[in-house]
Enzyme design. Structure first.
Site, PDB file in Angstrom:
ATOM      1  NE  ARG A 185      24.659  53.425  29.082  1.00 39.40           N
ATOM      2  CZ  ARG A 185      25.118  53.751  27.876  1.00 39.40           C
ATOM      3  NH1 ARG A 185      25.728  54.917  27.706  1.00 39.40           N
ATOM      4  NH2 ARG A 185      24.981  52.941  26.862  1.00 39.40           N
ATOM      5  CD  GLU A 186      17.322  51.139  33.050  1.00 40.95           C
ATOM      6  OE1 GLU A 186      17.080  49.920  33.079  1.00 40.95           O
ATOM      7  OE2 GLU A 186      18.269  51.663  33.679  1.00 40.95           O
ATOM      8  N   GLY A 239      40.377  68.706  21.640  1.00 39.95           N
ATOM      9  CA  GLY A 239      40.670  67.426  20.996  1.00 39.95           C
ATOM     10  C   GLY A 239      39.498  66.792  20.276  1.00 39.95           C
ATOM     11  CG  HIS A 245      30.868  70.040  30.668  1.00 31.50           C
ATOM     12  ND1 HIS A 245      32.134  70.569  30.542  1.00 31.50           N
ATOM     13  CD2 HIS A 245      31.033  68.696  30.734  1.00 31.50           C
ATOM     14  CE1 HIS A 245      33.010  69.579  30.549  1.00 31.50           C
ATOM     15  NE2 HIS A 245      32.377  68.446  30.659  1.00 31.50           N
TER      16      HIS A 245
END
Length: 759
Positions: free
Chosen positions: A15-16, A432, A695
């Protein structure tokens, strides 16, 4: 026998790209450092494909956020509101994906939707009458130069095609797709001219929208585009690439056009085999055969594929390909040292799928080692040990129709719930989760690595729950949540508590931008072995006089966001999950949790791309599975669900048929277009249209939120409206979340005052 892939995962082996991009957003990396990290990632991915023996390597599949957004920018499809920010090209690009806020200067992000039937989200391009399409794709051309400099010579440039661009884009202020045909033709011709000048031999134009239902009008649009684009002489071989299904509506037309190759999906598009058998395949084109599954993690059964390939006419030139981009699977099984070998040997992630293509090519060509490859594959498929749970299987067999029906009807239930719950007009809540701050992640990591005890881990989470309950009371929310601090992911967390799942350490898959998820793998029969959410919900409920929602992920979403087994029917797996969750729901109710939310954000995700298949192949079991989860609760227990970032307007009847009492939708990022659809459909369920976009890092003002709420209550009866953000707050900071919620509460209080004065 040539091999290629449609695309490769871009977040990096570890996940660089995620971490580098997030550091850039936080100003912990400068632009040059981010570009250097991107170069290193691309180089590693190209070299991995080369080392695995892939012949034709895609270039242009890398992205800092989203390929659809990349192509829009390459074609100058950028709204003025982003250009007027005066940012660098890279920051202007990110502003379209994430929104932008600097003092009083604020701009919303473009809408975000699911990419066909996957959990990947794309950024929706926006065409206006002022849009001037032209090719300025320095991004792609520079990437090709990068690859060449790295010694990658057999290059296939990758670019989303104009038909899919128009079918998935958004048209505003009176703009329509046919307005842009001429400019798009010229832009794609300019793309080909630039590729020819660079000496690129192949261009892959991705047209997955051809696997939707294609009307006569759609066919005419496609023909207008490609008959002109392909009329320009070029040395570049154009490959039309489709995926996620079959091309039954356009196949005869495609094989007549002067494409050098046509890419067909033979995993989800099984009918493509019949199309070739019925209509043949031209000898002047290459068939890019998508025979290695780009969306699931199981090893390829070579014998099955070989039998299918042998049915093709001998004169057809075949290139072995993936069925879709490998974007949708993790990087490599080699990084999974804690998986049982009985499971691990059956898995193939992106790197392993590269080798599967090379092995299949060797077998087809009869090269050295091919007999060994085939024998090992046959041995593997003769020794699959899926765990069996006889109790679960008998429980599924015993189900009857009334197990899927909740009584009394919704209208009667709502009246009873209004009396029982005594909520104000326009009840406020969240979806949530609250922010998973650094200390929350550290606590989980320390527990996972056995650095703290179970008691210390639980105490930390209880302290967090108590704090967030107090904060929600201070904010003035009506229905509270416990914050979900114990959950790593809304699906992985439940999978870890259910029998039948296995888990990876590093099986990350990009969801959107820098966001990655780690889907669990369904390996055996699914069962509930112990309560999952009860303790946290009961603890939170005891801290406040306000209502606290119990929070579950629904059966369809757990299934869709996992890698499912392929040896039994999907309906059976989902039903097993639904029964496990039904037990959890009844347990929550027994512990006096009066509102229970069963999230189904992925309900639409696995919907077949062709409408004729929706009910016979998906909704006929997906909707009943949800009903099975909640059908046993009392009428006064209120059932909520949540859905986001998909095109829901065309399945609103199915959503209503879920028979939930309240449904919250993502709406604000798409400018509340869903509201009109709800009204037109005469939607019966109470609704909570998300009034701000979580987002994006920007904080919406009270006036902005108030304006959106007023739009809603002009069209939907006030007694049917809930107020909430459009999704969980897990990925946001506390500062952003609390400020946004304060503005949301202030907005609804002002509206309530207006309603009181008017009455």
């Amino acid at each position: 026998m040539t091999t290629t892939i449609i695309g490769f995962p871009r977040i990096g082996e570890k996940r660089e790209l995620k971490f580098a991009t997030e550091h850039y957003w936080k100003k912990q990396l400068n632009q040059d450092e981010l570009l250097q990290k991107a170069h290193e990632i691309k180089l590693a991915h190209w070299q991995a494909q080369q080392e695995a023996g892939i012949d034709l390597i895609p270039v242009g599949d890398f992205s800092f956020f989203d390929n659809f957004l990349d192509v829009a920018n390459d074609l100058n499809i950028v709204s003025d509101r982003y250009r007027q920010l005066g940012l660098s090209k890279l920051d202007e690009y990110f502003s379209q994906a994430r929104g932008y806020q600097d003092g009083d200067q604020t701009v919303k992000a473009l809408p975000m939707k699911k990419w066909f039937n996957t959990n990947y989200h794309y950024i929706v391009s926006e065409f206006t009458p002022e849009t001037h399409v032209q090719f300025n794709g320095q991004r792609l051309l520079d990437e090709i130069r990068e690859a060449r400099a790295a010694g990658i010579n057999s290059i296939k440039a990758v670019f989303i095609g104009p038909y899919t661009l128009l079918k998935l884009a958004r048209f505003v202020d009176g703009a329509k797709p046919t307005d842009f045909i001429t400019d798009l033709v010229q832009a794609y011709q300019a793309l080909l001219a630039n590729l020819q000048e660079l000496g690129v031999d192949y261009l892959q134009v991705d047209e997955p929208a051809l696997t939707f239902d294609v009307s006569q009008q759609d066919q005419e649009l496609f023909d207008q585009l490609y008959d002109q684009i392909l009329a320009q002489p070029t040395t570049v071989k154009v490959i039309l690439q489709t995926y996620f299904g079959d091309v039954r509506d356009v196949y005869q037309d495609l094989i007549q056009k002067p494409f050098a190759g046509i890419g067909l999906d033979f995993v989800e598009g099984q009918e493509n085999w019949q199309l070739i058998e019925q209509y043949g395949f031209p000898t002047d084109k290459a068939l890019f055969a998508g025979v290695v599954n780009g969306k699931n993690v199981w090893r390829n059964h070579y014998q099955t594929i070989l039998q299918q390939l042998h049915q093709l006419p001998a004169e057809v030139s075949v290139v072995l390909n993936t069925s879709s981009s490998l974007l949708h699977v993790p990087y490599t099984v080699a990084n999974e040292n804690q998986l049982d070998q009985d499971v691990a040997q059956h898995l193939a992630f992106a790197i392993e799928k590269l080798h599967e293509l090379s092995e299949l090519a060797a077998i087809v060509a009869g090269r050295e080692g091919s007999e060994k490859y085939l024998a090992e594959n046959q041995r593997l498929f003769a020794d699959v040990k899926h765990p069996v749970n006889v109790v679960v299987q008998k429980r599924v067999e015993a189900l009857r129709d009334d197990d899927y029906t909740r009584l009394p009807d919704r209208k009667t239930r709502i009246a009873l719930q209004n009396e029982e719950l005594d909520l104000p007009l326009f009840p406020t809540t969240t979806i949530g989760s609250f922010p998973q701050t650094a200390d929350v992640r550290a606590n989980r990591r320390q527990f996972k690595h056995h650095e703290i005890s179970q008691e210390e881990y639980d105490q930390f989470n209880e302290d967090k729950i108590a704090r967030i309950i107090r904060k929600q009371e201070e904010l003035g929310l009506d229905v509270l949540v416990h914050g979900e601090y114990e959950r790593n992911d809304m699906v992985e967390y439940f999978g870890e508590k259910l029998g039948g799942f296995v888990f990876t350490q590093n099986g990350w898959v990009q969801s959107y931008g820098s966001r990655a998820v780690k889907p669990p793998i369904i390996w055996g029969d699914v069962s509930r072995t112990a309560p999952i959410t009860v303790a946290a919900s009961v603890y939170a409920n005891g801290l406040t006089d306000k209502l606290v929602k119990g929070m579950l992920t629904g059966p369809v979403t757990i299934f869709n966001w996992s890698f499912p087994r392929e040896d039994i029917e999907r309906k059976e797996v989902v039903t097993q999950i639904a029964l496990a969750l039904r037990d959890e729901v009844l347990d929550l109710e027994k512990h006096e949790i009066k509102i229970i939310q069963i999230d189904e954000p992925a309900l639409r995700e696995n919907l077949p791309l062709r409408k004729s298949d929706w009910f016979s192949q998906y909704l006929d079991w997906a909707v009943p599975a949800f009903r099975l989860v909640h059908s046993g609760v009392a009428p006064t227990t209120q059932i909520h669900t949540h859905m986001c970032y998909s095109e829901f307007s065309d399945i609103l009847q199915a959503i209503d048929d879920l028979d939930a009492d309240v449904i919250s939708f993502e709406a604000s990022r798409a400018d509340f277009t869903l509201i009109d659809d709800l009204v037109d459909h005469q939607f019966q369920t109470q609704v909570g249209p998300g009034v701000y976009d979580i987002h994006s890092p920007r904080v919406p003002s009270q006036n902005e939120i108030q304006g959106l709420i007023e739009q809603v209550i002009e069209k939907i009866p006030a007694e049917n409206v809930w107020i909430n953000p459009d999704c969980g707050l897990k990925t946001r900071s506390e500062e952003e979340s609390f400020a946004s919620l304060e503005n949301m509460i202030a907005a609804i209080q002002a509206i309530r005052e207006d309603v009181d004065e008017a009455s």
